[in-house]
Each structure stands twice: as C-alpha cells, then as structure tokens.
Design a protein around this motif. Structure first.
Motif, PDB file in Angstrom:
ATOM      1  N   UNK A 209     -15.803  -3.701   3.365  1.00  0.00           N
ATOM      2  CA  UNK A 209     -14.916  -4.851   3.172  1.00  0.00           C
ATOM      3  C   UNK A 209     -14.280  -4.728   1.804  1.00  0.00           C
ATOM      4  N   UNK A 319     -16.839 -19.303   4.101  1.00  0.00           N
ATOM      5  CA  UNK A 319     -15.975 -18.226   3.599  1.00  0.00           C
ATOM      6  C   UNK A 319     -16.666 -16.880   3.781  1.00  0.00           C
ATOM      7  N   UNK A 323     -15.265 -14.207   6.437  1.00  0.00           N
ATOM      8  CA  UNK A 323     -14.687 -13.009   5.818  1.00  0.00           C
ATOM      9  C   UNK A 323     -15.515 -11.761   6.107  1.00  0.00           C
ATOM     10  N   UNK A 324     -16.856 -11.893   6.020  1.00  0.00           N
ATOM     11  CA  UNK A 324     -17.688 -10.688   6.052  1.00  0.00           C
ATOM     12  C   UNK A 324     -18.379 -10.453   7.384  1.00  0.00           C
TER      13      UNK A 324
END
Lengths: 449, 112
Positions: A209, A319, A323-324
């Motif tokens: 990422x 978040x 996101x991950x």
C-alpha cells in the motif's frame, strides 16, 4: 413578539445559518485540496467550486419539488422551478400550498428554499473528495447534477418531505441530516470510489500500500476549522426558527461532539498508529460533527460527548479498514467521516435520545425506526448512484487517461497549474544591452528595486 | 579560479554563508536539493501507512573564488557545516576556465 417580528427574526436566523452552511463549501475545498497532491489542486478546487453552482440549478429545477413538494410517500410531485401555491410564512393549519412538508417553519418560501439548497449542496460536495485525483471533470459535474436533482431529494423526501420514513409509527429521526445529507453523500462517494477504482500506484500487485500524502496540511486544517464553524449554521439552523433555547442547546451539543471526536481520534491515532496523525485529528473532528448532526436536538450534553467520542475512534478504525483491508481508495476519508459516522450518528439517536432512547429506558421502537431509515436510504442511494456511475462509465467515461493521471489533472483537465513555475514568461525587450552604457542604465533600476 | 560546490545541512546555511563572507567571498549561489549518502533516508507515516523517504533535503552552495582563497574557503565550510554525524555533506572542488560579468563584460578574477 408580534407575528411580523417573529417572522423577521426567524428569517434572519435561517438566512444567517444558511450563509454559514454555504461557507462550508470553502471548508470542503480547502480540506480536500490540502489532502490531495499539488498536481491535482486546480482540479479539486474547480470541482468544489462548481458543485454548488450545479446544485443551485439542479435543486431549483426539480430537486426541491421532489423533496418537499406534495406527492406520495416516495417522492414529491409538485413545485418544479419553485412554482406553485404557497402562503408561507403561514404555518400549520393556516398554511395552504403545495410545500406542506415545510409548513412547520414560519419563514418565507424563499428562505426555506435557500436553507434547503445549501444542505443539498453539502451532500454533493462530500462525493468530490472520495473520487478525487482520477475522475473526469465533466463526469463529476453530471453526477453532481443527478445527485442533487434526483437522488438526494428522493431520499430526503422519505425522511424530511413527509415521506414514508416520516410516517412510521415512531418516525425516523434525523434532525439536521446525519443520514439525509451525510450518509447520502457518503453512499454516493462509496459507489463512486468503488466503480472508479483506486488511484494508479496506490495499491501494488504484491499487496503493498503506497500512501499518497496530501500536499498542504495547512489548507486541510483551515478547511476543517471552516467546516467546524459552518456546522454552527448547519445544526442550530435546522431549527429553522430563532428558538433561543433550542439553537443554543444544539450549538453546544454540536461543539462538544466535535471536541470529543477530535480528542478521541488524536488518542486513537497516537495509540494505534504510534503518532498523532494530523489528518486523522481533522477527520475525527468532522466525524464528531457528522455523528451529532442527527441527534443534536434530542440528546443531552453528556450523550453528545459520548456520541462524538465514539465517532472519533470509529473514524480512525474506518480509515484504516477502508484504505488497507478493503482497499477502497478515498484520498480524504470522506467515506469514513460522512458514511460511517452518518450511520453511527443516526443510530445514536435511537440509543441516546432523551425521550425514547434505548439507553435511557425508552425501549427499542426508536432504534428500530433508525435502522429502517439507515438501511432504506442506503439501499436507495447505493443502487441509484451505482447505476448512474455505471451509465456515465459507459457513455462519457469516468476516469482520466493513465498518462493524465500521472501528469496531474490540473494540466490534463484544465490546462493550468495551481503552483506554476516561478520562471517568468519569455520577455522580448533587452533594455540594458542595447544602450551601450550599462552602468548608467542600471542605476535607476537598482533604486526602484 | 576554482568552483566549490558543497552539499550541506539546510539549517547550517546561514553559518556557512557568514563564514564565507568573513574570508572575503562576495557572492554565492544556493539551491535546495535532495539526495542520499551514508545518512540514508527515514520512514514517515500518513494515515496509517509507512513510507520511506530516500532523498533527504540538503542545500547546495556554489561559489567561485580565486585559487589562493581555496584552502581558507574549504576550511570555513568544513568547520561550520560539520556536526560529526552522518549527513553533514560533501565539498567538491572544480577548476573554472573563465568568468564573465554579464553587466560589464569584465572577465577573469575581475569578474568575481
């Protein structure tokens, strides 16, 4: 206070609050630009700027009619172009006209429209951040138009326009729009981010990422403070009347939830991520604000602090997960702030409402209504906005070319840069070289400089 | 004439500039640059993801001086730019063939 004075004071309050909400456009513009890359700054600013103009036209033409015009439980069917019978500021039984869903507020129709318009505009700006740095400018404009003309008003009609959610035996409660404004914007943002896909290079094939740091944290911080200020119009203004006790209660609840969200996001980020990440602190503040929006009129001060505190933790976790784990690329955290906490805030009304809240001995009826509203509006906006994004993908296209994305949307979409090279443009004249006496020629220039 | 190009820590620019002025240097050029050496980079985090900063910000000073000032100038830079840790930078010395002052057309050491 006699009747005329009452109308004047109420109208002043509604218009002032609407102006504060309008200024939230500046907040969103600064926040989103700061959290995106310098090469896309013009594009992010342009999207945030035109979206309110688009909303103004869309809401006037059909949006307001669909949302507040008399119709059935699913949509308003009158009031296009703000036309139709209306004797506002008459209220209640004395009101005759086609916008009966708004007959509880004693202000002129134009004030009602203006206040509702700035809310519609807010829902539309939420999408902008989640789709930033890769969406085609024209497709964003078209989507925003459809969102404010159709999607937002239909969802809004269900909850605020006298629709079926407002007619439940325990009506769905969303005072200033945790669901109606923030979740609707958030669902549209989620579908947009999913259908667009992540920014190039954000997720490596090997599962890595790559963070894409925002280019200006000062702008992001300024934007968040502007939003915090704007919320003092957004929530207290939703009284749509200068009700001294209620607007101050709502303002205080709003502020305390923001403060709790800010501090808990700071702590969560500090513990989980080792450092207090400023972008998380900003998101946490907004999460608290979004979460208290539904219940700011219905909960006590301590409950507001708890609702904001939960929001501050929730937003940091959201978040990271989005996101991950889910690998949905949302450059500014719009989905975590507006959707996740819009849902939380709406649910929290069922749990914490001073009257009828589950935790305050009110039973489950209120909470059940809240869940029905969250799910119904989620299904509506999820389905319709997905369809609109896919239709745009098949027609205009929604994503800029790979080359344009690498170069930046500023030059690709707009042919200009936010931070152009400091080198001046070519300059024809060469005065000093042609006179033959360079020393004399140079003296007055030096004096001026 | 010699040109000294030195890569130094940004926060020491002022000290180096003052030291060079003290020995009689009347002009220099400064550029913000990035690079790596034995100091290597470091990691930063943004919204929960770590990333490596390979190129660290440094300042490059370029100064052209008469040959006889060379040792004095190198000494001045090395003393003021040194912290003793990795990342203090380097000093490069290059020969300079010609210098022209654009305003007057003067050449050589007169133009410095």
């Amino acid at each position: 206070m006699d009747g005329d004075a009452r109308v004047i004071v109420d109208t002043l309050w509604v218009v002032i609050a609407a102006c504060l909400v309008f200024f939230m456009n500046a907040g969103f513009a600064m926040l989103e630009t700061g959290l995106c890359q310098a090469k896309n700054a013009v594009n992010v600013l342009a999207k945030n700027f035109v979206v309110f103009a688009v909303s103004s036209i869309a809401f006037w033409v059909v949006g307001f009619g669909l949302m507040y015009g008399d119709g059935n439980g699913f949509a308003g069917l009158t009031g296009w172009f703000l036309h139709g019978a209306d004797n506002s500021p008459a209220t209640g039984e004395a009101y005759t006209g086609i916008f009966s869903a708004l007959n509880w507020t004693g202000v002129p129709l134009d004030a009602k429209f203006f206040f509702q318009l700035v809310f519609a505009g807010t829902a539309a700006t939420i999408v902008s951040g989640a789709v930033a740095e890769r969406i085609k400018f024209i497709s964003f404009i078209v989507f925003s138009f459809v969102l404010v003309a159709v999607i937002y008003p239909v969802g809004g009609h269900w909850a605020w326009g006298g629709g079926w959610l407002a007619q439940l035996s325990t009506p769905f409660a969303d005072f200033a729009g945790s669901t109606v404004v923030h979740s609707i914007g958030g669902w549209a943002a989620l579908t947009g981010a999913l259908i667009l896909g992540p920014r190039l290079g954000k997720y490596g094939k090997d599962g890595s990422i790559r963070p894409v740091p925002g280019h200006n944290m000062s702008l992001a911080t300024l934007g968040t403070l502007i939003l915090w200020l704007g919320w003092f119009g957004f929530n207290p203004g939703s009284t749509m009347a200068a009700d001294a006790a209620m607007i101050t209660k709502v303002a205080l609840n709003t502020n305390m939830a923001a403060a709790a969200g800010c501090l808990l996001a700071t702590a969560t980020s500090w513990i989980v991520l080792k450092k207090p990440d400023l972008s998380m602190i900003l998101n946490g503040t907004l999460a608290g604000l979004v979460a208290i929006t539904a219940g700011c009129n219905a909960v006590g001060l301590a409950s507001a602090v708890i609702i904001g505190a939960v929001a501050g933790v929730l937003v940091v976790v959201a978040v990271i997960v989005i996101d991950q784990k889910a690998k949905i690329d949302d450059p500014v955290g719009a989905i975590s702030v507006h959707l996740v906490n819009g849902v939380w805030g709406t649910l929290a009304v069922g749990l914490f409402a001073s009257e009828g809240g589950l935790f305050l001995g009110g039973g489950v009826a209120r909470t059940v209504s809240q869940i029905i509203g969250i799910a119904a509006i989620g299904a509506l906006v999820g389905a319709v906005s997905s369809a609109v994004w896919l239709l745009l993908k098949l027609t205009l296209g929604i994503r800029v070319s790979e080359e344009e994305e690498f170069e930046g949307l500023d030059t690709g979409e707009h042919g200009m840069e936010a931070y152009p090279s400091p080198l001046p443009p070519p300059f024809e004249a060469a005065p000093a070289a042609t006179t033959g006496n360079a020393m004399l020629e140079a003296q007055p220039r030096a004096a001026n400089g | 004439m010699k040109k000294i190009e030195s890569i130094i820590r940004p926060h020491l620019l002022d000290a180096v500039k003052n030291a060079l002025q003290e020995i009689g240097v009347v002009g220099l050029t400064v550029t913000e640059v990035k690079g790596f050496g034995r100091q290597k980079g470091h990691t930063e985090t943004y919204r929960g993801s770590e990333y490596k900063i390979d190129f660290l910000p440094k300042v490059k000073i370029e100064v052209v001086i008469p040959e006889e000032m060379l040792d004095l100038a190198i000494d001045a830079i090395q003393k003021t730019a040194r912290t003793g840790k990795f990342g203090d930078g380097k000093i490069f010395v290059l020969p300079v063939e010609e210098v022209v002052r654009i305003r007057t057309g003067e050449r050589g050491e007169l133009a410095l």
